[in-house]
Design a protein around this motif. Structure first.
Motif, PDB file in Angstrom:
ATOM      1  N   ALA A  75       0.823  -0.847  -0.065  1.00 43.89           N
ATOM      2  CA  ALA A  75      -0.335   0.396  -0.224  1.00 43.89           C
ATOM      3  C   ALA A  75       0.733   1.400   0.127  1.00 43.89           C
ATOM      4  CB  ALA A  75      -0.741  -0.217   0.921  1.00 43.89           C
ATOM      5  N   ALA A  78       2.291   1.453  -3.451  1.00 39.92           N
ATOM      6  CA  ALA A  78       1.145   1.989  -4.940  1.00 39.92           C
ATOM      7  C   ALA A  78       0.174   3.181  -4.904  1.00 39.92           C
ATOM      8  CB  ALA A  78      -0.430   0.419  -4.432  1.00 39.92           C
ATOM      9  N   ASN A  79       0.257   3.499  -3.791  1.00 43.35           N
ATOM     10  CA  ASN A  79      -0.487   4.520  -3.297  1.00 43.35           C
ATOM     11  C   ASN A  79       0.009   5.900  -4.370  1.00 43.35           C
ATOM     12  OD1 ASN A  79      -2.899   3.789  -1.622  1.00 43.35           O
ATOM     13  ND2 ASN A  79      -1.458   4.260   0.131  1.00 43.35           N
ATOM     14  N   ASP A  80       0.880   5.757  -3.988  1.00 45.35           N
ATOM     15  CA  ASP A  80       1.579   6.647  -4.944  1.00 45.35           C
ATOM     16  C   ASP A  80       2.153   6.493  -6.694  1.00 45.35           C
ATOM     17  OD1 ASP A  80       3.781   7.904  -1.938  1.00 45.35           O
ATOM     18  OD2 ASP A  80       2.292   8.700  -2.882  1.00 45.35           O
ATOM     19  N   ASP A  82       0.950   4.736 -10.450  1.00 39.76           N
ATOM     20  CA  ASP A  82      -0.386   4.969 -11.615  1.00 39.76           C
ATOM     21  C   ASP A  82      -1.384   3.297 -11.409  1.00 39.76           C
ATOM     22  OD1 ASP A  82      -2.369   5.660 -12.845  1.00 39.76           O
ATOM     23  OD2 ASP A  82      -0.952   5.601 -15.066  1.00 39.76           O
ATOM     24  N   VAL A  84      -4.068  -0.155 -10.328  1.00 39.82           N
ATOM     25  CA  VAL A  84      -5.340   0.172  -9.842  1.00 39.82           C
ATOM     26  C   VAL A  84      -5.467  -0.994  -9.091  1.00 39.82           C
ATOM     27  CG1 VAL A  84      -6.436  -1.281 -11.633  1.00 39.82           C
ATOM     28  CG2 VAL A  84      -7.391   0.189 -10.367  1.00 39.82           C
ATOM     29  N   GLN A  85      -4.754  -2.491  -9.028  1.00 43.85           N
ATOM     30  CA  GLN A  85      -4.850  -3.481  -7.788  1.00 43.85           C
ATOM     31  C   GLN A  85      -3.359  -4.133  -8.175  1.00 43.85           C
ATOM     32  OE1 GLN A  85      -8.328  -5.694  -8.345  1.00 43.85           O
ATOM     33  NE2 GLN A  85      -6.706  -7.963  -9.169  1.00 43.85           N
ATOM     34  N   TRP A  99      -4.488  -5.284  -2.363  1.00 46.47           N
ATOM     35  CA  TRP A  99      -4.448  -3.737  -2.659  1.00 46.47           C
ATOM     36  C   TRP A  99      -5.388  -3.134  -3.773  1.00 46.47           C
ATOM     37  CZ3 TRP A  99      -3.225   0.131  -5.605  1.00 46.47           C
ATOM     38  CH2 TRP A  99      -3.293   1.283  -4.843  1.00 46.47           C
ATOM     39  N   ARG A 100      -6.260  -2.680  -3.580  1.00 47.30           N
ATOM     40  CA  ARG A 100      -6.903  -1.860  -4.862  1.00 47.30           C
ATOM     41  C   ARG A 100      -7.124  -0.603  -4.466  1.00 47.30           C
ATOM     42  NH1 ARG A 100      -9.461  -3.962  -8.664  1.00 47.30           N
ATOM     43  NH2 ARG A 100     -11.614  -2.923  -9.854  1.00 47.30           N
ATOM     44  N   ARG A 101      -7.180   0.496  -5.144  1.00 50.84           N
ATOM     45  CA  ARG A 101      -6.610   1.378  -5.265  1.00 50.84           C
ATOM     46  C   ARG A 101      -8.525   1.837  -4.821  1.00 50.84           C
ATOM     47  NH1 ARG A 101      -3.995   5.795  -6.356  1.00 50.84           N
ATOM     48  NH2 ARG A 101      -2.097   4.817  -6.712  1.00 50.84           N
ATOM     49  N   GLN A 142      -3.004   1.559 -13.971  1.00 51.52           N
ATOM     50  CA  GLN A 142      -4.694   2.601 -13.640  1.00 51.52           C
ATOM     51  C   GLN A 142      -4.638   2.974 -14.843  1.00 51.52           C
ATOM     52  OE1 GLN A 142      -6.739   3.396 -11.500  1.00 51.52           O
ATOM     53  NE2 GLN A 142      -7.870   4.862 -11.969  1.00 51.52           N
TER      54      GLN A 142
END
Length: 410
Positions: A75, A78-80, A82, A84-85, A99-101, A142
């Motif tokens: 997380a 991945a948060n920063d 591009d 989506v999962q 983890w999924r946006r 994403q």
């Protein structure tokens, strides 16, 4: 009367702005395609790099079975990015962490729809620990960067196309006949050469003198490229063979054999099958070399190599490891007795005299050690050591004999 081809200047004068309009349209389409291909490649490479980073980050959590730590680790990265999962799978391909946006609304869903069509799908990379695969990580992009490109780049290109469409529509027929058709044919050949390495293709003749010269020069260039390509292929094939084979006997060398053995054991491990290994060493080779000369020694090695090749099945592999040492790999062998029968046949084949360069004859023998994966060893190097040790046991028992390695448990 000799036919005189019209010049390019006369053709341009007849068609006025045809070439300018054609160039704008063709350049716009080609630039859009190139930009999309470049962005697609960039997106895929970016996902691969991100996947490696996430795999390294989640390695410890997967090894220790800490799902919460794995979730937090992916997380943070991945948060920063591009993406989506991100999914983390364990060694049994069961989901370990996900983890999924969060859903960003209609715009985000539209971005995903466009990205699913135009961009590469999710990438999957192994998670390794001490050289072993302990899990996998799956990263899905994403597509926000592509969506921005779509709005800015493609929108601008479409605007240019709309501006030029009115003029191009009126002049399309004559432009196609005089200039665009030959140039497009040349471009198609160029694209085929670039994408498929189709150096055998050639550009057809055209009525316009300058374009015919261009086509002839282009075809001549393709002739040179095709010659260079064939020469490089031949050179590469020769170098690859020299790097992987013994120059005297033509057999694979130790490095190539060990590589193939490692690959065969990996396949056997996956399929639950066996691999047999015969380690062979010549007897009296040093005496032959010292007493009869190096030419005689070389003739003996070549003869041994040929006799080792003859009884093998398709898929078996014989190699010269160095000096008078040889090895035979037998994938898919069910039990040790199958390898022993081959060893006995090889020993029998050595009883026939070997003709030397000077016309004389000599009889030699070999000693053979037999080992079976996974009965006697669990990896390539251990299997080679087990077969080598068995070969020395055969030597101690007397020349021209075979011996089976001791079990790894015994």
């Amino acid at each position: 009367m000799r036919y005189r081809r019209p010049s390019l200047q006369r053709a341009l004068r007849r068609t006025h702005l045809r070439l300018a309009v054609s160039a704008v349209v063709f350049a716009a389409l080609l630039l859009s395609l190139v930009a999309w291909l470049a962005l697609r490649t960039y997106a895929e490479n970016n996902l691969m790099l991100l996947g490696r980073s996430l795999a390294y980050t989640a390695e410890a959590a997967v090894v220790f079975g800490d799902r919460v730590a794995a979730q937090e680790a992916i997380a943070v990265i991945a948060n920063d990015e591009d993406v989506v999962q991100v999914r983390v799978l364990d060694a049994r391909d069961a989901q370990f962490a996900l983890w999924r946006r969060p859903d960003g609304g209609t715009l985000a869903r539209f971005e995903r729809t466009i990205a699913d069509v135009a961009l590469p799908g999710p990438v999957t990379l192994p998670i390794r620990h001490d050289g072993k695969i302990v899990g996998r990580i799956e990263v899905q992009g994403q597509g926000r960067q592509f969506f921005v490109f779509l709005l800015s780049g493609v929108g601008g290109v479409l605007g240019c196309l709309l501006v030029t469409f009115a003029v191009a529509n009126v002049l399309a027929k004559r432009m196609h006949r005089d200039i665009v058709k030959p140039l497009r044919a040349l471009a198609e050949v160029a694209h085929a050469v670039r994408r498929e390495r189709a150096f055998h293709q050639r550009v057809a003749a055209t009525p316009i003198a300058e374009l015919k010269e261009l086509g002839d020069d282009f075809n001549a260039l393709l002739d040179e490229f095709e010659g260079w390509q064939n020469h490089l292929r031949a050179q590469n094939a020769t170098l690859a063979h020299q790097a992987n084979h013994d120059t005297l006997t033509g057999l694979p060398n130790r490095a190539y054999f060990e590589s193939r053995l490692t690959q065969a054991l990996a396949e056997a491990r996956e399929l639950g099958t066996h691999v047999a290994l015969l380690y062979l060493d010549g007897n009296r080779f040093k005496d032959i070399n010292d007493q009869l000369g190096h030419d005689a020694g070389d003739a003996v090695l070549v003869a041994i190599a040929e006799r080792l090749r003859q009884p093998l099945r398709e898929g078996d592999l014989v190699a010269r490891l160095g000096g008078d040492e040889f090895a035979v790999m037998l994938p898919g062998v069910r039990q040790t007795s199958n390898a022993v029968r081959l060893a006995q046949n090889l020993l029998a084949s050595m009883q026939k005299p070997i003709t030397l360069p000077d016309g004389g004859e000599v009889v030699t023998s070999i000693s053979i050690g037999v080992a079976l994966y996974p009965t006697h060893a669990a990896d390539a190097s251990a299997l080679l050591r087990a077969a080598d040790a068995a070969m020395y046991q055969a030597k101690r028992a007397g020349s021209g004999t075979w011996h089976v390695a001791q079990s790894a448990r015994g």
